[in-house]
Scaffold this motif. Structure first.
Motif, PDB file in Angstrom:
ATOM      1  N   LEU A  53       0.840  -1.190   0.000  1.00  0.00           N
ATOM      2  CA  LEU A  53       0.000   0.000   0.000  1.00  0.00           C
ATOM      3  C   LEU A  53       0.878   1.244   0.000  1.00  0.00           C
ATOM      4  CD1 LEU A  53      -2.661  -1.063   2.653  1.00  0.00           C
ATOM      5  CD2 LEU A  53      -2.886  -1.096   0.171  1.00  0.00           C
ATOM      6  N   PRO A  54       0.394   2.343  -0.567  1.00  0.00           N
ATOM      7  CA  PRO A  54       1.184   3.581  -0.613  1.00  0.00           C
ATOM      8  C   PRO A  54       1.144   4.325   0.728  1.00  0.00           C
ATOM      9  CG  PRO A  54      -0.913   3.927  -1.687  1.00  0.00           C
ATOM     10  CD  PRO A  54      -0.868   2.470  -1.297  1.00  0.00           C
ATOM     11  N   LEU A  55       1.668   3.692   1.769  1.00  0.00           N
ATOM     12  CA  LEU A  55       1.667   4.273   3.113  1.00  0.00           C
ATOM     13  C   LEU A  55       3.079   4.304   3.669  1.00  0.00           C
ATOM     14  CD1 LEU A  55      -1.318   2.302   4.681  1.00  0.00           C
ATOM     15  CD2 LEU A  55      -1.344   4.664   3.890  1.00  0.00           C
ATOM     16  N   GLN A  56       3.343   5.278   4.502  1.00  0.00           N
ATOM     17  CA  GLN A  56       4.594   5.338   5.239  1.00  0.00           C
ATOM     18  C   GLN A  56       4.222   5.201   6.713  1.00  0.00           C
ATOM     19  OE1 GLN A  56       7.625   5.504   3.851  1.00  0.00           O
ATOM     20  NE2 GLN A  56       8.543   5.263   5.850  1.00  0.00           N
ATOM     21  N   LEU A  57       4.591   4.095   7.337  1.00  0.00           N
ATOM     22  CA  LEU A  57       4.264   3.883   8.740  1.00  0.00           C
ATOM     23  C   LEU A  57       5.262   4.619   9.625  1.00  0.00           C
ATOM     24  CD1 LEU A  57       3.315   0.100   8.634  1.00  0.00           C
ATOM     25  CD2 LEU A  57       1.793   2.079   8.677  1.00  0.00           C
ATOM     26  N   PRO A  58       4.797   5.120  10.769  1.00  0.00           N
ATOM     27  CA  PRO A  58       5.652   5.955  11.633  1.00  0.00           C
ATOM     28  C   PRO A  58       6.571   5.161  12.558  1.00  0.00           C
ATOM     29  CG  PRO A  58       3.444   5.842  12.530  1.00  0.00           C
ATOM     30  CD  PRO A  58       3.416   5.079  11.228  1.00  0.00           C
ATOM     31  N   PHE A  59       7.270   4.177  12.028  1.00  0.00           N
ATOM     32  CA  PHE A  59       8.239   3.434  12.812  1.00  0.00           C
ATOM     33  C   PHE A  59       9.215   2.760  11.856  1.00  0.00           C
ATOM     34  CE2 PHE A  59       4.807   0.539  11.952  1.00  0.00           C
ATOM     35  CZ  PHE A  59       5.452  -0.604  11.530  1.00  0.00           C
ATOM     36  N   ALA A  60      10.308   2.286  12.408  1.00  0.00           N
ATOM     37  CA  ALA A  60      11.300   1.571  11.606  1.00  0.00           C
ATOM     38  C   ALA A  60      11.481   0.189  12.216  1.00  0.00           C
ATOM     39  CB  ALA A  60      12.624   2.322  11.608  1.00  0.00           C
ATOM     40  N   SER A  61      11.804  -0.772  11.394  1.00  0.00           N
ATOM     41  CA  SER A  61      12.069  -2.116  11.899  1.00  0.00           C
ATOM     42  C   SER A  61      13.355  -2.607  11.265  1.00  0.00           C
ATOM     43  CB  SER A  61      10.905  -3.055  11.569  1.00  0.00           C
ATOM     44  OG  SER A  61      10.815  -3.262  10.173  1.00  0.00           O
ATOM     45  N   GLY A  62      13.844  -3.694  11.772  1.00  0.00           N
ATOM     46  CA  GLY A  62      15.077  -4.223  11.214  1.00  0.00           C
ATOM     47  C   GLY A  62      15.360  -5.616  11.715  1.00  0.00           C
ATOM     48  N   ASP A  63      16.432  -6.158  11.238  1.00  0.00           N
ATOM     49  CA  ASP A  63      16.870  -7.484  11.639  1.00  0.00           C
ATOM     50  C   ASP A  63      18.251  -7.366  12.253  1.00  0.00           C
ATOM     51  OD1 ASP A  63      14.674  -9.141  10.500  1.00  0.00           O
ATOM     52  OD2 ASP A  63      15.368  -8.203   8.649  1.00  0.00           O
ATOM     53  N   ALA A  64      18.520  -8.239  13.177  1.00  0.00           N
ATOM     54  CA  ALA A  64      19.824  -8.223  13.841  1.00  0.00           C
ATOM     55  C   ALA A  64      20.359  -9.636  13.956  1.00  0.00           C
ATOM     56  CB  ALA A  64      19.692  -7.616  15.237  1.00  0.00           C
ATOM     57  N   LEU A  65      21.649  -9.758  13.820  1.00  0.00           N
ATOM     58  CA  LEU A  65      22.346 -11.016  14.043  1.00  0.00           C
ATOM     59  C   LEU A  65      23.138 -10.837  15.326  1.00  0.00           C
ATOM     60  CD1 LEU A  65      23.313 -13.820  13.091  1.00  0.00           C
ATOM     61  CD2 LEU A  65      25.116 -12.629  11.827  1.00  0.00           C
ATOM     62  N   VAL A  66      22.839 -11.653  16.314  1.00  0.00           N
ATOM     63  CA  VAL A  66      23.505 -11.538  17.614  1.00  0.00           C
ATOM     64  C   VAL A  66      24.418 -12.748  17.794  1.00  0.00           C
ATOM     65  CG1 VAL A  66      23.150 -11.398  20.117  1.00  0.00           C
ATOM     66  CG2 VAL A  66      21.496 -10.341  18.548  1.00  0.00           C
ATOM     67  N   VAL A  67      25.674 -12.469  18.089  1.00  0.00           N
ATOM     68  CA  VAL A  67      26.657 -13.539  18.301  1.00  0.00           C
ATOM     69  C   VAL A  67      27.460 -13.247  19.561  1.00  0.00           C
ATOM     70  CG1 VAL A  67      26.883 -14.091  15.848  1.00  0.00           C
ATOM     71  CG2 VAL A  67      28.411 -12.428  16.873  1.00  0.00           C
ATOM     72  N   ARG A  68      28.043 -14.280  20.095  1.00  0.00           N
ATOM     73  CA  ARG A  68      28.911 -14.100  21.255  1.00  0.00           C
ATOM     74  C   ARG A  68      30.149 -13.311  20.857  1.00  0.00           C
ATOM     75  NH1 ARG A  68      29.700 -19.700  24.309  1.00  0.00           N
ATOM     76  NH2 ARG A  68      31.664 -18.622  24.599  1.00  0.00           N
TER      77      ARG A  68
END
Length: 110
Positions: A53-68
């Motif tokens: 849809l032609p919308l801009q939502l008011p938040f950001a998301s992302g992915d993370a890789l967590v390692v020791r």
């Protein structure tokens, strides 16, 4: 998320999912339409079944890789990071909202 979708008039209390499974939900909804949020990744794996849809939502998301920390300099982790960069690069070129964290790029020497 709920507040953002409610403000756009897109929240529906009648459809609750604990976890999305394509085989259980595709083509099934109270009114034959489900509006939800996704990312460039979810659009890429959905094939042609989702419509942006032609919308801009008011938040950001992302992915993370967590390692020791012990593995930060490990050659296999470095190889994985470079492979992820190669695989996501076409998505970055096709979706203006997708980018790489500068710390990630510096870590893999890009």
């Amino acid at each position: 998320m709920e507040q953002a979708l409610r403000s756009l008039g897109l929240w529906n209390d009648g459809v609750r999912m604990a976890r999305y499974r394509r085989d259980l939900w595709e083509g099934r909804a109270e009114q034959e339409l489900v509006v939800g949020y996704g990312t460039a990744l979810s659009l890429a794996v959905s094939g042609d079944s989702l419509c942006r849809l032609p919308l801009q939502l008011p938040f950001a998301s992302g992915d993370a890789l967590v390692v020791r920390r012990d593995y930060v300099q490990h050659p296999r982790l470095q190889a994985l990071l470079i492979q992820l960069h190669r695989r996501y690069l076409p998505m970055v070129r096709n979706h203006a909202e997708v980018d790489f964290d500068p710390v990630f790029l510096a870590r893999v020497g890009l």
